[in-house]
Write a protein that holds these residues in place. Structure first.
Motif, PDB file in Angstrom:
ATOM      1  N   ASP A 114      56.854 -72.660  58.243  1.00 41.61           N
ATOM      2  CA  ASP A 114      56.998 -72.325  59.661  1.00 41.61           C
ATOM      3  C   ASP A 114      57.778 -71.033  59.852  1.00 41.61           C
ATOM      4  OD1 ASP A 114      55.706 -74.708  60.002  1.00 41.61           O
ATOM      5  OD2 ASP A 114      57.349 -75.721  61.052  1.00 41.61           O
ATOM      6  N   ALA A 115      58.857 -70.871  59.121  1.00 42.01           N
ATOM      7  CA  ALA A 115      59.678 -69.664  59.268  1.00 42.01           C
ATOM      8  C   ALA A 115      58.909 -68.420  58.816  1.00 42.01           C
ATOM      9  CB  ALA A 115      60.971 -69.807  58.475  1.00 42.01           C
ATOM     10  N   ASP A 116      58.107 -68.557  57.786  1.00 42.21           N
ATOM     11  CA  ASP A 116      57.289 -67.431  57.314  1.00 42.21           C
ATOM     12  C   ASP A 116      56.287 -67.014  58.388  1.00 42.21           C
ATOM     13  OD1 ASP A 116      57.770 -67.522  54.027  1.00 42.21           O
ATOM     14  OD2 ASP A 116      57.891 -69.473  55.000  1.00 42.21           O
ATOM     15  N   ILE A 117      55.662 -68.008  59.032  1.00 37.32           N
ATOM     16  CA  ILE A 117      54.708 -67.717  60.097  1.00 37.32           C
ATOM     17  C   ILE A 117      55.399 -67.004  61.246  1.00 37.32           C
ATOM     18  CG2 ILE A 117      53.233 -68.779  61.856  1.00 37.32           C
ATOM     19  CD1 ILE A 117      52.587 -70.973  59.750  1.00 37.32           C
ATOM     20  N   ASP A 118      56.585 -67.468  61.605  1.00 40.67           N
ATOM     21  CA  ASP A 118      57.327 -66.836  62.696  1.00 40.67           C
ATOM     22  C   ASP A 118      57.681 -65.399  62.378  1.00 40.67           C
ATOM     23  OD1 ASP A 118      57.190 -69.160  64.136  1.00 40.67           O
ATOM     24  OD2 ASP A 118      59.224 -69.828  63.657  1.00 40.67           O
ATOM     25  N   ALA A 119      57.933 -65.106  61.118  1.00 35.81           N
ATOM     26  CA  ALA A 119      58.287 -63.740  60.730  1.00 35.81           C
ATOM     27  C   ALA A 119      57.108 -62.790  60.858  1.00 35.81           C
ATOM     28  CB  ALA A 119      58.822 -63.728  59.300  1.00 35.81           C
ATOM     29  N   CYS A 120      55.889 -63.296  60.658  1.00 37.96           N
ATOM     30  CA  CYS A 120      54.691 -62.445  60.718  1.00 37.96           C
ATOM     31  C   CYS A 120      54.151 -62.277  62.134  1.00 37.96           C
ATOM     32  CB  CYS A 120      53.594 -63.028  59.843  1.00 37.96           C
ATOM     33  SG  CYS A 120      53.951 -63.107  58.074  1.00 37.96           S
ATOM     34  N   THR A 121      54.329 -63.281  62.982  1.00 35.25           N
ATOM     35  CA  THR A 121      53.660 -63.322  64.282  1.00 35.25           C
ATOM     36  C   THR A 121      53.887 -62.099  65.159  1.00 35.25           C
ATOM     37  OG1 THR A 121      53.587 -65.734  64.288  1.00 35.25           O
ATOM     38  CG2 THR A 121      53.425 -64.647  66.420  1.00 35.25           C
ATOM     39  N   PRO A 122      55.114 -61.576  65.318  1.00 34.40           N
ATOM     40  CA  PRO A 122      55.299 -60.450  66.241  1.00 34.40           C
ATOM     41  C   PRO A 122      54.892 -59.096  65.672  1.00 34.40           C
ATOM     42  CG  PRO A 122      57.395 -61.069  65.288  1.00 34.40           C
ATOM     43  CD  PRO A 122      56.396 -62.072  64.793  1.00 34.40           C
ATOM     44  N   LEU A 123      54.574 -59.031  64.384  1.00 30.62           N
ATOM     45  CA  LEU A 123      54.302 -57.746  63.744  1.00 30.62           C
ATOM     46  C   LEU A 123      52.924 -57.220  64.113  1.00 30.62           C
ATOM     47  CD1 LEU A 123      55.705 -58.510  60.165  1.00 30.62           C
ATOM     48  CD2 LEU A 123      56.896 -57.470  62.106  1.00 30.62           C
ATOM     49  N   ARG A 146      52.025 -56.213  59.665  1.00 30.92           N
ATOM     50  CA  ARG A 146      51.451 -57.540  59.902  1.00 30.92           C
ATOM     51  C   ARG A 146      50.566 -57.959  58.734  1.00 30.92           C
ATOM     52  NH1 ARG A 146      50.692 -60.560  64.586  1.00 30.92           N
ATOM     53  NH2 ARG A 146      48.917 -61.999  64.582  1.00 30.92           N
ATOM     54  N   THR A 147      49.708 -57.043  58.291  1.00 33.45           N
ATOM     55  CA  THR A 147      48.804 -57.335  57.180  1.00 33.45           C
ATOM     56  C   THR A 147      49.578 -57.695  55.919  1.00 33.45           C
ATOM     57  OG1 THR A 147      47.116 -55.849  58.082  1.00 33.45           O
ATOM     58  CG2 THR A 147      46.941 -56.416  55.753  1.00 33.45           C
ATOM     59  N   THR A 148      50.609 -56.922  55.606  1.00 40.09           N
ATOM     60  CA  THR A 148      51.410 -57.167  54.411  1.00 40.09           C
ATOM     61  C   THR A 148      52.122 -58.506  54.489  1.00 40.09           C
ATOM     62  OG1 THR A 148      51.735 -54.787  54.083  1.00 40.09           O
ATOM     63  CG2 THR A 148      53.281 -56.276  52.986  1.00 40.09           C
ATOM     64  N   CYS A 149      52.612 -58.831  55.672  1.00 44.26           N
ATOM     65  CA  CYS A 149      53.317 -60.103  55.855  1.00 44.26           C
ATOM     66  C   CYS A 149      52.378 -61.283  55.620  1.00 44.26           C
ATOM     67  CB  CYS A 149      53.909 -60.149  57.260  1.00 44.26           C
ATOM     68  SG  CYS A 149      55.059 -61.526  57.533  1.00 44.26           S
ATOM     69  N   TRP A 150      51.181 -61.223  56.196  1.00 45.45           N
ATOM     70  CA  TRP A 150      50.224 -62.313  56.003  1.00 45.45           C
ATOM     71  C   TRP A 150      49.781 -62.399  54.548  1.00 45.45           C
ATOM     72  CZ3 TRP A 150      51.097 -65.466  59.469  1.00 45.45           C
ATOM     73  CH2 TRP A 150      51.035 -65.216  60.842  1.00 45.45           C
ATOM     74  N   GLU A 151      49.648 -61.255  53.876  1.00 41.33           N
ATOM     75  CA  GLU A 151      49.243 -61.271  52.472  1.00 41.33           C
ATOM     76  C   GLU A 151      50.292 -61.988  51.626  1.00 41.33           C
ATOM     77  OE1 GLU A 151      49.045 -57.990  48.993  1.00 41.33           O
ATOM     78  OE2 GLU A 151      47.721 -57.588  50.704  1.00 41.33           O
ATOM     79  N   THR A 152      51.559 -61.701  51.889  1.00 36.53           N
ATOM     80  CA  THR A 152      52.640 -62.357  51.154  1.00 36.53           C
ATOM     81  C   THR A 152      52.617 -63.862  51.385  1.00 36.53           C
ATOM     82  OG1 THR A 152      54.018 -60.368  51.300  1.00 36.53           O
ATOM     83  CG2 THR A 152      55.141 -62.459  50.837  1.00 36.53           C
ATOM     84  N   LEU A 153      52.397 -64.265  52.627  1.00 37.25           N
ATOM     85  CA  LEU A 153      52.358 -65.692  52.940  1.00 37.25           C
ATOM     86  C   LEU A 153      51.122 -66.355  52.344  1.00 37.25           C
ATOM     87  CD1 LEU A 153      53.492 -68.167  54.233  1.00 37.25           C
ATOM     88  CD2 LEU A 153      52.549 -67.425  56.435  1.00 37.25           C
ATOM     89  N   ASP A 154      49.994 -65.661  52.356  1.00 39.84           N
ATOM     90  CA  ASP A 154      48.773 -66.184  51.741  1.00 39.84           C
ATOM     91  C   ASP A 154      49.034 -66.530  50.274  1.00 39.84           C
ATOM     92  OD1 ASP A 154      46.149 -66.773  51.049  1.00 39.84           O
ATOM     93  OD2 ASP A 154      45.485 -64.698  51.052  1.00 39.84           O
ATOM     94  N   LYS A 155      49.710 -65.623  49.548  1.00 39.35           N
ATOM     95  CA  LYS A 155      50.015 -65.875  48.144  1.00 39.35           C
ATOM     96  C   LYS A 155      50.980 -67.045  47.977  1.00 39.35           C
ATOM     97  CE  LYS A 155      49.248 -61.191  46.353  1.00 39.35           C
ATOM     98  NZ  LYS A 155      49.880 -60.021  45.699  1.00 39.35           N
TER      99      LYS A 155
END
Length: 640
Positions: free
Chosen positions: A567-576, A581-590
């Motif tokens: 949940d915290a990872d998702i919150d960190a990416c959402t406003p970007l 934004r792309t880099t944040c989602w890629e990190t979370l995907d991994k």
């Protein structure tokens, strides 16, 4: 976003795919004859290049009836637009029945994922602080019969109030919690949604609690379409309004004009929709094309008939004979093979990027899948090459290696990211046993799951091809590491019902998939957000992030050590926005793929349609990943 599947194929590759269906180029004669496997991304690219996108056959003209058959009328919330979460239903809503403030062009490729103004006169920029969006509605848009009045901003506001009404069970209502006051309204602590203002009938504004870069996309979802309170106020339970949907688009449910709305007691289900038999739609007499973009909504057929036929083979036989124009189902392998190899009919097979993933989820609260080593071992041992062959080969899609489709995260595709298996993805038994040996369910650490929880594991799957063809492959692969799978094959709707009811504690299901809600990785991350968990209609199937506080309502037991959360990872990416934004989602995907391991990804799927001989115009709705009903046409003289 760059999309791998749109790279133009070379002539040699294209010719090879055209000649040999699904086979890879450069093989011997035996390879060429094998039309169910042996190819990779080049094959998919070539097939889409040849058979993707819009196409005309002859001179398309208005008129006729466009007929579609499916094995069931797939739905997750009774076709109520406030909660319905099946992609085929979204295609029907957005193309034909309903209009939203913003929408899509209903065409294949990147253009089909771009937003366009629909009910709104234009797409607004947010306020300077990124919190407020203000829309002006077009004049002249009316509800269809029997409401027969102008659509106003209050009708859109009412749609959001239905989203915030718990009894309606808005399955993707979480997307709108960012609106100021929405959560207070849903909790019963406020009578109105403070962040929605309607200063006059043609103006509506939304104020958010935080900047949300993808908020405009959320306004294109069917739940946000205007709903007349005088009808829907009578239907406040989940799935009820689906039998009473009032149109704002070019078509309405047949029989809408006979609906008596003088009182709640007088309302009886509209005759043109029966979830057991299908849906018939006719032209909406109150629709004014001058308020719409008629290139987007071409509205050629006079009537659409979507029927239920539980015999999949019969559906595609009827399509070929001209008794149907299409289906939302995937053609069986034998049909795919024949169409790909026969140049006289090949163009009637349409293949586009699906922006979707088929997967087998594991329930993180149910033994033995509460152990990450078991989940990793199953990913390592699975014969994904065999599953691709069972599906029909590369024309059906590629083998995924993470929890996002390639088109959602192309950077990982170009980096050949594959944390569990390497090509040809045939299963690595020794690596899987080494992983299983670290599990508490392998009591003697020999790589074989031997605890009681390893026996009799129920796998829910669909009861028709190509899903059913996967079942023995899944069972055989799992048996290599001691997991004894018992498959229960059900209809598409029954699989959805079982998987989305948390108290049923389904440990494993290969009958599930997910297509994007819109063109952003965030629409897959909602499946791993613990705050989205609900007892019925749940789509966060693996229960990632479930807490002790949620367990009682959901009817599940939290395992020792708890369940991991992102949940915290998702919150960190959402406003970007942008590259951040792309880099944040890629990190979370991994992180989800390698550390949480909620799924065995099975197919990064294409979208395949087989169209009948009477179809004179076809396109694919890239956002909905089904045929673009607003842009099809049919020649009645060619129908049987």
């Amino acid at each position: 976003m760059t999309r791998r599947w749109l790279v133009r194929a070379g002539v040699a590759t294209l010719a090879c795919v055209a000649a040999f269906g699904l086979a890879a180029c450069g093989g011997d004669d035996d390879d060429a004859a094998d039309t169910t496997g042996g190819g990779g991304s080049d094959d998919i690219t070539a097939v889409i290049e040849q058979l993707g996108g819009p196409v005309d056959f002859g001179e398309p003209a208005p008129g006729g009836t466009y007929r579609i058959a499916n094995t069931d009328f797939a739905q997750s919330d009774g076709f109520d637009p406030s909660g319905e979460y099946f992609g085929s239903a979204w295609t029907i809503y957005n193309s034909l029945l309903l209009r939203t403030l913003v929408s899509y062009p209903f065409t294949a490729g990147p253009a089909g994922n771009e937003l366009v103004a629909d009910l709104a006169t234009e797409i607004p920029e947010p306020s300077e602080d990124g919190l407020t969006y203000t829309f002006t509605l077009k004049e002249g848009v009316e509800f269809g019969p029997p409401v027969n009045r102008a659509v106003t901003s209050e009708d859109i506001k009412f749609a959001f109030e239905r989203i915030g009404t718990p009894s309606v069970a808005a399955q993707y209502g979480f997307y709108y919690n960012v609106i100021e006051g929405m959560q207070e309204f849903a909790a019963g602590d406020a009578d109105t949604i403070s962040g929605i203002a309607t200063p006059d009938p043609q103006t509506i504004s939304f104020t958010l609690t935080a900047p949300t870069g993808d908020f405009l996309y959320r306004l294109a979802m069917p739940a946000t379409a205007p709903i007349p309170e005088e009808v829907a106020k009578c239907h406040t339970r989940a799935a009820e309004y689906g039998r009473y949907v009032i149109a704002t688009g070019p078509y309405m449910i047949d029989g809408s004009d006979k609906l008596d709305i003088t009182s709640c007691a007088s309302q009886k289900p509209i005759s043109g929709f029966n979830p057991n038999t299908g849906l018939n739609m006719v032209r909406n007499p109150n629709y004014d094309p001058a308020t719409d973009d008629t290139e987007i909504r071409q509205s050629n057929p006079d009537r659409f008939e979507i029927s239920v036929n539980t015999n999949l083979d019969d559906i595609f036989t009827k399509i070929e004979r001209g008794e149907l124009e299409g289906s939302f189902e995937t053609p069986p392998n034998a049909v795919l093979r024949r169409y790909l190899q026969d140049p006289d009919i090949r163009e009637k097979l349409r293949v586009n990027s699906g922006d979707r993933l088929w997967f087998m989820y594991m329930n993180l609260t149910t033994p033995p899948f509460d152990d990450v080593h078991v989940r990793k071992a199953l990913n390592l041992v699975m014969d994904l090459e065999g599953i691709q062959r069972a599906w029909g080969g590369p024309v059906q899609g590629s083998t995924p290696t993470d929890v996002l489709p390639d088109t959602m995260m192309p950077s990982l595709t170009s980096d050949a990211y594959a944390p569990f298996q390497q090509p040809p993805f045939a299963g690595d038994v020794e690596a899987a046993k080494a992983e299983m040996a670290q599990s508490k369910y392998d009591t003697d650490q020999d790589g074989i799951c031997d605890a009681p929880a390893c026996k009799g594991i129920v796998n829910v799957n669909r009861n028709f091809a190509p899903w059913s063809t996967m079942s023995p492959i899944i069972a055989q692969s799992a048996a290599e590491i001691g997991l004894e799978i018992e498959t229960r094959e059900l209809s598409r709707s029954a699989v959805n019902d079982a998987s989305s009811t948390t108290a049923r504690k389904i440990p494993l299901s290969a009958g599930n998939g997910w297509g994007k809600d819109y063109a952003d990785p965030s629409t897959f991350m909602v499946l791993f957000d613990g705050r989205n968990l609900i007892p019925s209609g749940n789509t966060a199937f693996s229960l990632v992030g479930v807490t002790e506080q949620q367990a009682g309502e959901l009817g599940v037991t939290i395992p020792e050590g708890g369940v991991p959360s992102v949940d915290a990872d998702i919150d960190a990416c959402t406003p970007l926005t942008g590259e951040e934004r792309t880099t944040c989602w890629e990190t979370l995907d991994k992180k989800i793929t390698e550390e949480i391991v909620p799924w065995v990804p099975l197919m990064d799927a294409t979208a395949i349609d087989l169209i009948g001989p009477a179809v004179t115009r076809y396109d694919m709705d890239q956002n909905g990943t089904e045929m673009a009903l607003s842009r099809v046409a049919v020649d009645p003289s060619l129908q049987n």
